[in-house]
Design a protein around this motif. Structure first.
Motif, PDB file in Angstrom:
ATOM      1  N   LEU A   1       0.855  -1.183   0.000  1.00 19.87           N
ATOM      2  CA  LEU A   1       0.000   0.000   0.000  1.00 19.87           C
ATOM      3  C   LEU A   1       0.888   1.229   0.000  1.00 19.87           C
ATOM      4  N   LEU A   2       0.804   2.018  -1.077  1.00 24.07           N
ATOM      5  CA  LEU A   2       1.594   3.244  -1.188  1.00 24.07           C
ATOM      6  C   LEU A   2       0.651   4.431  -1.262  1.00 24.07           C
ATOM      7  N   GLY A   3       1.055   5.540  -0.634  1.00 27.79           N
ATOM      8  CA  GLY A   3       0.170   6.699  -0.610  1.00 27.79           C
ATOM      9  C   GLY A   3       0.882   8.010  -0.832  1.00 27.79           C
ATOM     10  N   GLY A   4       0.421   8.763  -1.825  1.00 32.04           N
ATOM     11  CA  GLY A   4       0.836  10.142  -2.006  1.00 32.04           C
ATOM     12  C   GLY A   4       2.217  10.348  -2.584  1.00 32.04           C
ATOM     13  N   ALA A   5       2.593  11.630  -2.646  1.00 35.55           N
ATOM     14  CA  ALA A   5       3.852  12.016  -3.272  1.00 35.55           C
ATOM     15  C   ALA A   5       5.070  11.534  -2.481  1.00 35.55           C
ATOM     16  N   ALA A   6       4.941  11.467  -1.158  1.00 28.08           N
ATOM     17  CA  ALA A   6       6.076  11.006  -0.346  1.00 28.08           C
ATOM     18  C   ALA A   6       6.449   9.574  -0.699  1.00 28.08           C
ATOM     19  N   ASP A   7       5.449   8.712  -0.827  1.00 28.70           N
ATOM     20  CA  ASP A   7       5.721   7.317  -1.181  1.00 28.70           C
ATOM     21  C   ASP A   7       6.221   7.192  -2.617  1.00 28.70           C
ATOM     22  N   ALA A   8       5.851   8.139  -3.478  1.00 29.24           N
ATOM     23  CA  ALA A   8       6.364   8.125  -4.850  1.00 29.24           C
ATOM     24  C   ALA A   8       7.876   8.315  -4.855  1.00 29.24           C
ATOM     25  N   SER A   9       8.376   9.206  -4.013  1.00 30.64           N
ATOM     26  CA  SER A   9       9.825   9.401  -3.899  1.00 30.64           C
ATOM     27  C   SER A   9      10.502   8.163  -3.336  1.00 30.64           C
ATOM     28  N   GLU A  10       9.880   7.575  -2.307  1.00 32.65           N
ATOM     29  CA  GLU A  10      10.455   6.378  -1.693  1.00 32.65           C
ATOM     30  C   GLU A  10      10.467   5.211  -2.670  1.00 32.65           C
ATOM     31  N   TYR A  11       9.396   5.092  -3.461  1.00 32.11           N
ATOM     32  CA  TYR A  11       9.335   4.003  -4.431  1.00 32.11           C
ATOM     33  C   TYR A  11      10.371   4.205  -5.535  1.00 32.11           C
ATOM     34  N   GLY A  12      10.557   5.440  -5.964  1.00 25.54           N
ATOM     35  CA  GLY A  12      11.566   5.696  -6.987  1.00 25.54           C
ATOM     36  C   GLY A  12      12.959   5.295  -6.533  1.00 25.54           C
ATOM     37  N   ILE A  13      13.263   5.527  -5.266  1.00 30.43           N
ATOM     38  CA  ILE A  13      14.563   5.122  -4.732  1.00 30.43           C
ATOM     39  C   ILE A  13      14.641   3.609  -4.596  1.00 30.43           C
ATOM     40  N   ALA A  14      13.549   2.986  -4.100  1.00 28.66           N
ATOM     41  CA  ALA A  14      13.549   1.533  -3.891  1.00 28.66           C
ATOM     42  C   ALA A  14      13.664   0.772  -5.208  1.00 28.66           C
ATOM     43  N   SER A  15      13.028   1.298  -6.275  1.00 31.78           N
ATOM     44  CA  SER A  15      13.050   0.613  -7.564  1.00 31.78           C
ATOM     45  C   SER A  15      14.228   1.027  -8.439  1.00 31.78           C
ATOM     46  N   GLU A  16      15.023   2.002  -7.928  1.00 33.12           N
ATOM     47  CA  GLU A  16      16.184   2.509  -8.667  1.00 33.12           C
ATOM     48  C   GLU A  16      15.776   3.023 -10.049  1.00 33.12           C
ATOM     49  N   GLY A  17      14.608   3.644 -10.093  1.00 31.44           N
ATOM     50  CA  GLY A  17      14.105   4.209 -11.341  1.00 31.44           C
ATOM     51  C   GLY A  17      14.276   5.712 -11.369  1.00 31.44           C
ATOM     52  N   PRO A  18      13.693   6.378 -12.367  1.00 35.93           N
ATOM     53  CA  PRO A  18      13.775   7.836 -12.467  1.00 35.93           C
ATOM     54  C   PRO A  18      13.154   8.511 -11.246  1.00 35.93           C
ATOM     55  N   GLN A  19      13.798   9.581 -10.800  1.00 38.32           N
ATOM     56  CA  GLN A  19      13.351  10.265  -9.588  1.00 38.32           C
ATOM     57  C   GLN A  19      12.422  11.431  -9.954  1.00 38.32           C
ATOM     58  N   TRP A  20      11.284  11.098 -10.593  1.00 39.43           N
ATOM     59  CA  TRP A  20      10.353  12.151 -10.983  1.00 39.43           C
ATOM     60  C   TRP A  20       9.740  12.837  -9.780  1.00 39.43           C
ATOM     61  N   ALA A  21       9.523  12.117  -8.722  1.00 36.53           N
ATOM     62  CA  ALA A  21       8.822  12.683  -7.564  1.00 36.53           C
ATOM     63  C   ALA A  21       9.767  13.345  -6.576  1.00 36.53           C
ATOM     64  N   LEU A  22      11.082  13.172  -6.743  1.00 31.99           N
ATOM     65  CA  LEU A  22      12.021  13.736  -5.785  1.00 31.99           C
ATOM     66  C   LEU A  22      11.972  15.261  -5.734  1.00 31.99           C
ATOM     67  N   PRO A  23      11.824  15.974  -6.868  1.00 29.10           N
ATOM     68  CA  PRO A  23      11.690  17.429  -6.757  1.00 29.10           C
ATOM     69  C   PRO A  23      10.514  17.861  -5.882  1.00 29.10           C
ATOM     70  N   ASN A  24       9.409  17.118  -5.914  1.00 30.53           N
ATOM     71  CA  ASN A  24       8.295  17.438  -5.030  1.00 30.53           C
ATOM     72  C   ASN A  24       8.699  17.311  -3.569  1.00 30.53           C
TER      73      ASN A  24
END
Length: 317
Positions: free
Chosen positions: A267-290
């Motif tokens: 269960l992932l929620g909101g922009a904060a989890d988007a940043s965490e997921y980007g780091i966990a999946s080693e993918g593009p950090q689109w949500a990190l600027p937020n």
């Protein structure tokens, strides 16, 4: 007959009668006098302080443009959540050419919060060549899904041709009854796809997919906790396919019991989890600027709170 005799009014009664007569007959004054009951309170922050606060808020909003999205400092403030790591590991473990159902069940007003999270998950699915069946139980869902896949196609060439790796099945009305139908044969719920109007069995991404039990995962993206509950009750209970939910931060606490009970695999929620997921999946950090902007806003909020405490306490700073 004897005339009744009345008692003569006293001086106090006569005075009261005259006063009542004057009150009743005199016109009201148009210029009523006014007085301040409570003295006007001085503002907690002088004009210069308010101007400085506005400037700090503006700088916080511009933080991603000033620092750049690859700045190390803000990344240190984003810790990988267990739910984000669990979902990233589950997608990484999917077999080649896995079949995944993606339910885009949120309104356009929540796109700013959910699009970065959905984009990060779609990017990882694309890296593993997943075949995606996309649908929605909301009328606006297909428009949002098309926007997500336009962004994905710009980065993943395998998803530039519609029908090869993903299919937009369309809008499925009917709430619980519709999801019960979907849990049976897919071609009963969707006679044809949303874009080309062809049977799903004629498109490469879904030609080997007959029922939901053949799926490797179900991912529900929603701004409504009741929608997620319907998927759990009507689909998960009948198919036992691993289900993941991407939701707004507002409804995430309401769905935590389902994740703790294992009904939701993650269960992932909101922009904060988007940043965490980007780091966990080693993918593009689109949500990190937020996250950088949120961190800057938090710093401004703390400074304003400290200033308010000192002002109320009579301490000049």
């Amino acid at each position: 007959a004897q005339t009744p005799r009345f008692a003569r009014p006293s001086e106090a009664e006569q005075f009261d009668a005259e006063l009542f007569y004057r009150i009743a007959t005199e016109p009201a004054s148009l210029a009523e006098s006014s007085r301040v009951v409570l003295p006007r309170q001085s503002r907690l922050m002088p004009a210069l302080g308010r101007a400085l606060l506005y400037l700090l808020v503006l700088l916080a909003a511009l933080t991603p443009f000033i620092t750049g999205s690859d700045t190390l400092g803000p990344q240190l403030a984003v810790a990988t959540d267990a739910q984000a790591a669990r979902m990233a590991d589950a997608i990484a473990a999917l077999p080649a050419n896995a079949h995944v159902l993606l339910a885009v069940d949120y309104e356009a007003s929540y796109a700013g919060e959910l699009d970065p999270l959905a984009g990060a998950v779609l990017h990882q699915l694309a890296q593993h060549d997943a075949n995606l069946l996309v649908m929605s139980t909301k009328p606006t869902g297909m428009g949002l899904a098309q926007s997500l896949f336009r962004d994905l196609a710009a980065d993943q060439t395998a998803y530039q041709t519609y029908g090869e790796r993903y299919v937009l099945a369309g809008y499925l009305p009917g709430n619980e009854a519709a999801l019960r139908t979907l849990s049976g044969a897919i071609d009963v719920a969707f006679k044809q796809d949303y874009v080309l109007g062809q049977p799903l069995s004629q498109l490469s991404a879904t030609q080997q997919l007959a029922t939901l039990t053949e799926l490797d995962a179900v991912i529900v993206i929603s701004d409504d906790g009741q929608v997620v509950r319907r998927w759990i009750e009507q689909v998960l209970s009948r198919t036992q396919v691993p289900m993941y939910a991407l939701v707004t931060a507002r409804i995430k606490p309401l769905l935590l019991p389902y994740a703790q009970a294992g009904q939701l695999s993650a269960l992932l929620g909101g922009a904060a989890d988007a940043s965490e997921y980007g780091i966990a999946s080693e993918g593009p950090q689109w949500a990190l600027p937020n996250s950088q902007a949120y961190l800057a806003y938090l710093a401004v909020l703390v400074l304003a709170a400290i200033q308010t405490v000192f002002t109320l306490g009579g301490i000049s700073v």
